[in-house]
Design a protein around this motif. Structure first.
Motif, short mmCIF file in Angstrom:
data_model
loop_
_atom_site.label_atom_id
_atom_site.label_comp_id
_atom_site.label_asym_id
_atom_site.label_seq_id
_atom_site.Cartn_x
_atom_site.Cartn_y
_atom_site.Cartn_z
N ILE A 143 -24.61 13.74 -16.88
CA ILE A 143 -23.34 13.46 -16.24
C ILE A 143 -23.34 14.24 -14.92
O ILE A 143 -23.65 15.44 -14.93
CB ILE A 143 -22.16 13.90 -17.13
N VAL A 170 -14.20 16.30 -16.58
CA VAL A 170 -14.16 16.09 -18.03
C VAL A 170 -13.71 17.38 -18.72
O VAL A 170 -12.88 17.34 -19.64
CB VAL A 170 -15.53 15.60 -18.56
N LEU A 194 -15.45 13.28 -24.08
CA LEU A 194 -14.90 12.17 -23.31
C LEU A 194 -14.91 10.95 -24.20
O LEU A 194 -15.46 10.98 -25.31
CB LEU A 194 -15.69 11.94 -22.01
N ILE A 204 -15.74 6.78 -24.23
CA ILE A 204 -16.30 5.61 -23.56
C ILE A 204 -15.68 4.37 -24.18
O ILE A 204 -15.76 4.16 -25.38
CB ILE A 204 -17.83 5.55 -23.68
N TYR A 240 -16.07 0.53 -24.24
CA TYR A 240 -17.12 -0.42 -23.88
C TYR A 240 -16.65 -1.86 -23.89
O TYR A 240 -17.32 -2.74 -23.34
CB TYR A 240 -18.36 -0.25 -24.75
N LEU A 273 -19.32 0.40 -18.61
CA LEU A 273 -18.68 1.32 -19.55
C LEU A 273 -17.61 2.10 -18.81
O LEU A 273 -17.87 2.67 -17.75
CB LEU A 273 -19.72 2.29 -20.13
N ASP A 274 -16.38 2.11 -19.33
CA ASP A 274 -15.30 2.92 -18.78
C ASP A 274 -15.27 4.25 -19.50
O ASP A 274 -15.22 4.28 -20.73
CB ASP A 274 -13.94 2.22 -18.97
N CYS A 275 -15.29 5.35 -18.74
CA CYS A 275 -15.34 6.69 -19.32
C CYS A 275 -14.09 7.45 -18.94
O CYS A 275 -13.77 7.60 -17.75
CB CYS A 275 -16.58 7.43 -18.81
N TYR A 276 -13.37 7.93 -19.95
CA TYR A 276 -12.09 8.61 -19.78
C TYR A 276 -12.15 10.04 -20.30
O TYR A 276 -12.82 10.31 -21.29
CB TYR A 276 -10.99 7.89 -20.57
N LEU A 305 -26.36 7.84 -24.55
CA LEU A 305 -25.79 6.50 -24.61
C LEU A 305 -26.46 5.77 -25.77
O LEU A 305 -27.68 5.54 -25.73
CB LEU A 305 -26.05 5.72 -23.32
N ARG A 318 -10.86 7.82 -14.03
CA ARG A 318 -11.97 7.51 -14.94
C ARG A 318 -13.21 7.27 -14.09
O ARG A 318 -13.14 7.21 -12.88
CB ARG A 318 -11.66 6.29 -15.80
N GLN A 353 -17.03 4.84 -14.24
CA GLN A 353 -17.72 3.76 -14.91
C GLN A 353 -19.22 3.99 -14.83
O GLN A 353 -19.71 4.62 -13.89
CB GLN A 353 -17.38 2.41 -14.28
#
Length: 170
Positions: free
Chosen positions: A21, A29, A44, A46, A48, A56-59, A105, A129, A131
């Motif tokens: 990351i 994060v 975090l 993800i 999908y 992939l959206d990562c929050y 992943l 976020r 991606q």
């Protein structure tokens, strides 16, 4: 105001699905994980999504909890609520960043976005976020769509004109 994700990075994904990351993303994060303290692994989420979502959206934990609280305010059993519950609960995965700043992943997620072993993933910031994309997919969809949008606005278009006005301070 909470820290935001900014920038774009190309990160190598190894054959085991490990990917670093970006350091600036890790700081966001960490800030967005209420349980994180120095020495612990930050978390975090993800998201999908459905089969046709090829990114992939990562929050952060805080960002996903805000979304979940807003979903909880919706009418139970409504189609809208059930769709959002599916997307943000059923088609999401909790992930931890390891001590080396990497996540793994899972193969399912790599397959979903078309990442083969030993290639680079594109990490793109979107403020609250980020991606993860396969670079050529991003270029063919998002970059092309943004270029078309900008071209449709005219040669002297300033995107800042699309911002809502600042609230008046009275």
């Amino acid at each position: 105001m909470a820290r935001r994700f900014r920038g774009s990075f190309h990160q190598k994904v190894d054959s085991k699905g490990r990917v670093s990351i970006p350091a600036s993303f890790r700081r966001v994060v960490e800030t967005g994980d209420p349980d994180w303290t120095d020495g612990l692994r930050p978390n975090l989420v993800i998201v999908y999504g459905l089969d046709d979502q090829n990114w992939l959206d990562c929050y952060t934990v805080n960002a996903i909890e805000d979304i979940e609280e807003r979903i909880d305010q919706m009418q139970p059993g409504s189609d809208d609520r059930e769709a959002l519950e599916l997307l943000f609960h059923g088609l999401a995965q909790d992930i931890q960043i390891d001590e080396d700043g990497r996540i793994v992943l899972p193969q399912k997620l790599r397959d979903k976005i078309g990442l083969d072993g030993d290639e680079k993933a594109l990490f793109i910031a979107l403020g609250d976020r980020f991606q993860i994309w396969r670079e050529d997919t991003f270029e063919a969809t998002k970059t092309a769509a943004t270029r078309a949008y900008m071209a449709d606005q005219g040669p002297r278009f300033n995107p800042l004109t699309k911002l809502p006005p600042r609230p008046s301070s009275t």
